[in-house]
Design an enzyme around this catalytic site. Structure first.
Site, PDB file in Angstrom:
ATOM      1  N   ASP A   8     -25.314  19.276  10.944  1.00 23.51           N
ATOM      2  CA  ASP A   8     -25.550  20.275  11.731  1.00 23.51           C
ATOM      3  C   ASP A   8     -25.455  19.793  12.936  1.00 23.51           C
ATOM      4  OD1 ASP A   8     -23.211  22.166  13.039  1.00 23.51           O
ATOM      5  OD2 ASP A   8     -24.530  22.731  12.472  1.00 23.51           O
ATOM      6  N   LYS A 146     -16.089  21.335   6.483  1.00 25.08           N
ATOM      7  CA  LYS A 146     -17.594  19.945   6.180  1.00 25.08           C
ATOM      8  C   LYS A 146     -17.016  19.573   5.404  1.00 25.08           C
ATOM      9  CE  LYS A 146     -19.247  21.943  10.718  1.00 25.08           C
ATOM     10  NZ  LYS A 146     -20.657  22.383  11.579  1.00 25.08           N
ATOM     11  N   ASP A 169     -27.028  25.451  10.077  1.00 21.49           N
ATOM     12  CA  ASP A 169     -27.592  26.869  10.002  1.00 21.49           C
ATOM     13  C   ASP A 169     -26.047  27.951  10.501  1.00 21.49           C
ATOM     14  OD1 ASP A 169     -25.832  25.920  12.993  1.00 21.49           O
ATOM     15  OD2 ASP A 169     -27.123  27.302  13.718  1.00 21.49           O
ATOM     16  N   ASP A 173     -21.231  25.471   7.355  1.00 23.36           N
ATOM     17  CA  ASP A 173     -21.426  24.049   6.975  1.00 23.36           C
ATOM     18  C   ASP A 173     -21.323  24.036   5.275  1.00 23.36           C
ATOM     19  OD1 ASP A 173     -22.680  23.335   9.606  1.00 23.36           O
ATOM     20  OD2 ASP A 173     -23.802  24.806  10.071  1.00 23.36           O
TER      21      ASP A 173
END
Length: 222
Positions: A8, A146, A169, A173
């Site tokens: 990320d 993602k 984070d 994610d």
């Protein structure tokens, strides 16, 4: 053995002010395995970041846009997000970030009841989700994450997702972390992200990313 690193950007390769961390730039440029940037940010921003990092592969807009060696694929439907926003605006006090550069999703300014808004969208049977990236709320197509974006990139590269490390984070994610071979979180990560990680850095932001890479090297993973 890890053959690629997916990471990320905001909150992971940056500092708290979303400024790119010099140490993360140095670490990425020194890596000898492919790096895949995976972000909720726009395609044009991610493309520019890829140039700065020296990276050839990225996933933008939370899985809605995939690019590898300049071959771009748009997999999201912006019209569904626009329809969802129209309904939400009638019931909630919400505002969006106006960006002509977004191809597949919409970004809403924080400050409204996300859970209530999500339930309302469910009642309308619209195939969209609200996703909190830690910096904004995104309206995106259901089923595009993602994780799905990373899977497409892995197919292009011929690298199984279980041979890819995923570092992040925010809750957005987690889908890419769940399919990866080594999920890791920086020290500033959301508690749910830390719970999904195999390794959690002591340090935060870009320094935490560097710590994770150091750990992987020490363990002989890369």
């Amino acid at each position: 053995m890890i053959e690629a690193v997916a990471v990320d950007i905001d909150g992971t390769l940056t500092d708290a002010s979303r400024v790119l961390s010099p140490v993360s730039v140095s670490v990425i440029r020194e890596l000898e395995v492919p790096v895949i940037l995976v972000t909720g940010n726009t395609h044009c921003f991610t493309r520019a970041a890829a140039v700065l990092f020296g990276v050839r592969h990225f996933v933008a807009e939370n899985g809605g846009v995939i690019s590898s060696d300049d071959r771009i694929e748009v997999v999201g439907d912006r019209k569904l997000c626009d329809e969802a926003y129209k309904h939400l605006k009638e019931k909630f006090n919400i505002k969006k970030f106006d960006s002509r550069y977004r191809l597949t999703d919409l970004v809403l300014i924080r400050g409204f009841d996300v859970d209530a808004a999500s339930r309302y969208l469910e009642s309308l049977n619209l195939p969209v989700d609200l996703v909190d990236t830690g910096f904004a709320i995104h309206i995106k197509n259901r089923g595009i994450t993602k994780g799905t974006g990373l899977r497409r990139i892995s197919e292009r590269l011929g690298i199984p997702t279980k041979r890819i490390a995923a570092i992040g984070d925010s809750p957005s994610d987690i889908p890419m972390m769940e399919i990866s071979g080594f999920p890791a979180a920086v020290g500033n990560a959301h508690p749910s992200v830390k719970s999904a990680a195999r390794y959690v850095a002591d340090r935060a932001f870009g320094e935490g990313f560097a710590e994770i890479i150091d750990h992987m090297r020490a363990a002989g993973m890369i």
